[in-house]
Design an enzyme around this catalytic site. Structure first.
Site, short mmCIF file in Angstrom:
data_model
loop_
_atom_site.label_atom_id
_atom_site.label_comp_id
_atom_site.label_asym_id
_atom_site.label_seq_id
_atom_site.Cartn_x
_atom_site.Cartn_y
_atom_site.Cartn_z
N SER A 65 0.65 -1.12 0.01
CA SER A 65 0.23 -0.05 0.06
C SER A 65 0.76 1.44 0.02
CB SER A 65 -0.89 0.17 1.29
OG SER A 65 -1.91 0.91 1.02
N GLU A 70 -8.58 -5.24 -4.12
CA GLU A 70 -8.17 -4.35 -3.49
C GLU A 70 -8.93 -3.25 -2.81
OE1 GLU A 70 -5.03 -3.79 -2.98
OE2 GLU A 70 -3.75 -4.69 -4.48
N HIS A 118 -7.19 -6.29 -0.14
CA HIS A 118 -5.82 -5.39 -0.20
C HIS A 118 -5.07 -5.91 1.13
CE1 HIS A 118 -3.76 -1.39 -0.24
NE2 HIS A 118 -3.82 -1.25 0.85
#
Length: 559
Positions: free
Chosen positions: A208, A337, A459
């Site tokens: 991320s 995600e 994610h």
């Protein structure tokens, strides 16, 4: 068999406790460090040094300044504390204190199976995610990766306004959190050998905001020579939440709410240095009108106004001009995600109802285009997105997967896809890409959504198989095999620059017009290459969102 395994672990733990001395390292330029012992997943003893300082505490007069090199200490530094930087934590239970951590937070966590200076082990440095707003190095634990012969290091860097406030001039140029990372990499380059590491084999990795940070180091001239390979999971510098818009306006808004005058930047910052860090961090909520969206109000800036910039040009232009560190790179994304941040919205029906009824008001913040679309066009853009993904359907738990797709494409996948192709065309070194679709018995989405429903690979779901976290990834045979696969991917790539998990992993084409070639990881034994163009790329390119290539009309588009 379980009984024998328990006996083995107990035996290792007993041996550790019988050690006459705890592990110690002497760094000649700094001093002595004492750590402790840990045990890996498969029962291997390793040394751990948690809370090793790499810079002077960024407090008082050093607040809002670039990090200052550490001074030597006398005596023995006890490295047995995991620190986190001061942050506004979005997943705080109601009634709890949502400001966590300390300003004095610039520490490393170092884990190694061998303290012999001649061991020459590959070094893996992990940069945590959290939208440049929250998270900490100790979140990624070492028990899985320490089954391999690598030195694993995680780091903290300043977050939110304390790390990324900018006055768009030399008073506070910005990017102090990234400058923290650069100084940490200098420290590691100089001192890895004292922990058994090879300073000429450093791989930086992150997820991320950590993945975007890794990509930043490929682009920043200040990071040259500090690493040799990189892995960016679920984030690159072209993602829409990375670059912060209107940083001076935000700095003045923050200062005004803290009782500081804003006409003179130097005086404004002098005043802010006298305010409690807790108050500065708590006022992040000023910039998040609904829940914690947009999730990165303070992030990276193109600090071209600085006398000594770390990101002198926009990342898109640096890629187009091929001003990129020519080193092997892995870039990846997961199937779902957008479960960050949308899984949090699933936790309460009222959140989805609010999005449905206030769609035009909330979507620019949730999808982070409030600053990059002309305000007169906000409603038109919002409605086009709704029709494209939802048609005439309401936003609800029954259409939640469609809403996840919106967030996935906008916040992550579209720009990661584009970055992979641009970056590959800009370097001679290979760029490898993977697409992670394995949804194990558990997922990072469960805590946020308060549901065990399978929404797909979330994610961060790939990262938890390489570095232990709060998600249980050991309860099934497939998940345990996935741990081995992901750990092997990190360790082999760190050693050779090519992941040794399949013989068929082809790099991304150097021709930017070709489709993205990626390895689909659907399970520990379900690996196959795919080549495809992004499904919704043309739709997003049709919208008047002024980001990346749209800011530079004379350089052309990727798609």
């Amino acid at each position: 068999m379980k009984f024998l395994a328990i006996l083995t672990v107990l035996s290792v733990l007993t041996d550790v406790t019988k050690c006459d001395t705890l592990p110690r390292v002497h760094i000649p330029s700094l001093g002595k460090i004492e750590g402790s012992y840990g045990v890996s997943l498969k029962g291997r003893t390793f040394s751990k040094f948690e809370g090793v300082p790499y810079a002077q505490p960024p407090v008082g007069r050093l607040r809002f300044r670039e990090p200052v090199q550490l001074k030597p200490w006398s005596g023995v530094w006890e490295a047995k504390t995991v620190y986190r930087c001061m942050q506004n934590f979005p997943y705080t239970p109601p009634g709890d204190n949502y400001v966590l951590g300390n300003e004095d937070c610039l520490y490393l966590n170092i884990y190694t199976p061998n303290l012999n200076q001649s061991a020459n082990l590959d070094v893996i440095v992990f940069i945590h995610g959290g939208g440049f707003m929250f998270g900490y190095g100790g979140f990624q634990e070492p028990q899985f990766i320490q089954d391999r012969d690598v030195v694993f290091i995680s780091l903290n860097y300043r977050l939110g306004p304390l790390g990324f406030l900018s006055t768009q001039d030399n008073v506070v140029p910005g990017n102090n959190g990234l400058k923290d990372q650069i100084l940490a990499l200098h420290w590691i380059k100089q001192n890895a050998k004292y922990f058994g590491g090879n300073s000429d084999s450093i791989t930086i990795a992150g997820m991320s905001a950590g993945g975007a940070s890794v990509h930043f180091h490929y682009l920043s001239p200040k990071s040259r020579g500090l690493f040799h390979r990189g892995i960016s999971q679920s984030g690159t510098t072209l993602c829409p939440w990375v670059l912060s818009e209107s940083p001076l306006q935000k700095a003045k808004n923050l200062a005004a709410h803290l009782g500081c005058r804003t006409k003179n930047n130097a005086k404004m910052i002098k005043c802010l240095r006298r305010r409690p860090g807790y108050q500065i961090t708590a006022f992040v909520k000023l910039f998040q009108p609904w829940l914690y969206t947009p999730f990165t109000p303070f992030g990276v800036v193109v600090d071209s106004w600085s006398d000594n910039p770390v990101l002198p040009e926009h990342p898109y232009m640096l890629l187009k001009k091929k001003k990129v560190a020519d080193l092997p790179w892995i870039v990846s994304y997961t199937a779902s995600e957008g479960l960050f941040p949308t899984s949090f919205f699933y936790s309460e029906k009222k959140y989805l109802q609010d999005i449905d009824t206030r769609w035009n008001d909330l979507l620019p913040f949730i999808l982070d285009y409030n600053y990059t679309v002309d305000p007169r066009l906000h409603d038109m853009v919002s409605q086009k997105i709704r029709r494209h993904y939802l048609g005439n359907q309401r936003v609800s738990r029954s259409t939640f997967s469609d809403f996840v797709d919106i967030a996935s494409d906008r916040l992550f996948i579209g720009d990661i896809y584009e970055t992979a192709r641009l970056h590959a065309a800009a370097t001679k070194s290979p760029v490898y890409s993977y697409y992670f679709t394995h949804r194990g018995a558990h997922s990072r989405s469960e805590l946020r959504s308060k549901s065990s429903r399978n929404f797909g690979a979330s994610h961060g779901d790939d990262t938890v198989y390489a570095f232990k976290a709060y998600v249980d990834v050991l309860s099934t045979k497939d998940d345990r095999a996935m741990v081995d696969l992901m750990v092997d991917m990190f360790a082999s790539f760190a050693h050779t620059g090519k992941a040794n998990i399949t013989t068929n992993w082809q790099p991304v084409s150097k021709n930017i017009k070709d489709p993205l070639v990626r390895l689909k990881i659907a399970g520990p034994k379900k690996l196959r290459m795919e080549a495809s163009f992004l499904k919704n790329a043309k739709f997003w390119k049709s919208l008047p969102i002024m980001e990346n290539e749209r800011l530079f009309s004379n350089v052309g588009e990727v798609f």
